[in-house]
Design an enzyme around this catalytic site. Structure first.
Site, PDB file in Angstrom:
ATOM      1  N   CYS A 203      -1.222   1.184   7.318  1.00 38.23           N
ATOM      2  CA  CYS A 203      -2.662   0.953   7.507  1.00 38.23           C
ATOM      3  C   CYS A 203      -3.124  -0.361   6.867  1.00 38.23           C
ATOM      4  O   CYS A 203      -3.348  -1.344   7.550  1.00 38.23           O
ATOM      5  CB  CYS A 203      -3.479   2.117   6.952  1.00 38.23           C
ATOM      6  SG  CYS A 203      -3.181   3.702   7.771  1.00 38.23           S
ATOM      7  N   ARG A 204      -3.257  -0.378   5.534  1.00 36.93           N
ATOM      8  CA  ARG A 204      -3.864  -1.524   4.858  1.00 36.93           C
ATOM      9  C   ARG A 204      -2.943  -2.732   4.733  1.00 36.93           C
ATOM     10  O   ARG A 204      -3.328  -3.846   5.085  1.00 36.93           O
ATOM     11  CB  ARG A 204      -4.344  -1.097   3.462  1.00 36.93           C
ATOM     12  CG  ARG A 204      -5.450  -0.071   3.501  1.00 36.93           C
ATOM     13  CD  ARG A 204      -5.700   0.538   2.137  1.00 36.93           C
ATOM     14  NE  ARG A 204      -4.550   1.360   1.753  1.00 36.93           N
ATOM     15  CZ  ARG A 204      -4.405   1.931   0.567  1.00 36.93           C
ATOM     16  NH1 ARG A 204      -5.332   1.757  -0.368  1.00 36.93           N
ATOM     17  NH2 ARG A 204      -3.345   2.661   0.295  1.00 36.93           N
ATOM     18  N   SER A 205      -1.741  -2.536   4.204  1.00 32.93           N
ATOM     19  CA  SER A 205      -0.881  -3.697   3.952  1.00 32.93           C
ATOM     20  C   SER A 205      -0.416  -4.406   5.224  1.00 32.93           C
ATOM     21  O   SER A 205      -0.353  -5.644   5.227  1.00 32.93           O
ATOM     22  CB  SER A 205       0.310  -3.331   3.052  1.00 32.93           C
ATOM     23  OG  SER A 205       1.133  -2.348   3.628  1.00 32.93           O
TER      24      SER A 205
ATOM     25  N   ASP B 257      -7.640   4.085   0.817  1.00 32.32           N
ATOM     26  CA  ASP B 257      -6.724   4.370   1.923  1.00 32.32           C
ATOM     27  C   ASP B 257      -7.513   5.049   3.039  1.00 32.32           C
ATOM     28  O   ASP B 257      -8.069   6.128   2.841  1.00 32.32           O
ATOM     29  CB  ASP B 257      -5.610   5.286   1.433  1.00 32.32           C
ATOM     30  CG  ASP B 257      -4.473   5.425   2.428  1.00 32.32           C
ATOM     31  OD1 ASP B 257      -4.653   5.075   3.610  1.00 32.32           O
ATOM     32  OD2 ASP B 257      -3.394   5.898   2.014  1.00 32.32           O
TER      33      ASP B 257
ATOM     34  N   ASN C 117       2.478   1.650   4.140  1.00 27.70           N
ATOM     35  CA  ASN C 117       2.744   0.456   4.934  1.00 27.70           C
ATOM     36  C   ASN C 117       2.498   0.707   6.421  1.00 27.70           C
ATOM     37  O   ASN C 117       3.216   0.225   7.286  1.00 27.70           O
ATOM     38  CB  ASN C 117       4.159  -0.070   4.695  1.00 27.70           C
ATOM     39  CG  ASN C 117       4.429  -1.412   5.352  1.00 27.70           C
ATOM     40  OD1 ASN C 117       5.461  -1.593   5.980  1.00 27.70           O
ATOM     41  ND2 ASN C 117       3.528  -2.354   5.224  1.00 27.70           N
TER      42      ASN C 117
ATOM     43  N   CYS D   4       0.869  -1.175   0.000  1.00 32.82           N
ATOM     44  CA  CYS D   4       0.000   0.000   0.000  1.00 32.82           C
ATOM     45  C   CYS D   4       0.907   1.227   0.000  1.00 32.82           C
ATOM     46  O   CYS D   4       2.126   1.091  -0.125  1.00 32.82           O
ATOM     47  CB  CYS D   4      -0.984  -0.016   1.170  1.00 32.82           C
ATOM     48  SG  CYS D   4      -0.274   0.223   2.811  1.00 32.82           S
TER      49      CYS D   4
END
Length: 191
Positions: free
Chosen positions: A53-55, A161, A51, A48
């Site tokens: 939040c999402r990944s 995001d 690196n 993402c």
């Protein structure tokens, strides 16, 4: 002024990529093809922007879920395109991740690199901005890349995001991430 112009051009380029991706329905949106060609012990890389939040959620949730299968990945990691490494996940991310049984309190960001991508067999992206960055910086990795959301197709192929302070936004996005990871794990287990 030049920064605004550069950002505007980049935004237009990302929108063009989105249109091309939607029209082509190519490999990066084809979860079945992405999984079919993997070795029995695939290296999996989640990407993402930052690196934080999402990944990292995808990586840690995947690690938990994959233990329930016979699949034994050679690598499970996450990274981002932001140069600054060692950044912590924001508090709303840590709280929302906890609701999914994932602890992000000790997570520290890392930047994507050739070495990391070379070790992976499947690179999973969150949005068209990530696609654009990967295409520009690491074009050779595109042949083993897929959008994570392709494993749980809905109205769109992107997972937004959630960066900011809105806990509800994190919850909604993290539901999307975990649903897609669940489908990814099921696809890997069925091979």
């Amino acid at each position: 002024m030049l920064d605004h112009l550069h950002h505007g051009r980049r935004r237009v380029a990302v929108e063009m990529d989105r249109l091309r991706l939607r029209a082509s329905n190519g490999r990066v949106l084809d979860a079945e093809t992405a999984v079919r060609s993997l070795p029995s012990d695939p290296g999996v890389v989640f990407l993402c922007l930052g690196n934080i939040c999402r990944s990292p959620l995808a990586e840690r949730y995947f690690r938990t879920r994959i233990e329930e299968t016979d699949c034994d990945p050679s690598l499970v990691t996450s990274a981002g395109f932001v140069d600054a490494e060692g950044r912590e996940s924001p508090d709303p991310a840590v709280s929302a991740a906890r609701e999914h049984g994932v602890d992000l309190a000790d997570h520290r960001s890392q930047r994507v690199s050739d070495r990391l991508l070379d070790a992976g067999d499947l690179v999973l992206l969150m949005d068209a901005w990530n696609y654009r960055d990967l295409k520009r910086e690491f074009p050779a990795a595109l042949e083993k890349t897929c959008f994570l959301k392709a494993f749980d197709p809905g109205t769109d192929f992107e997972i937004a995001d959630p960066y900011g302070d809105d806990p509800e936004e994190f919850r909604a996005v993290y539901d999307e991430v975990t649903d897609a990871v669940d489908e990814l794990v099921d696809a890997l287990a069925k091979r």
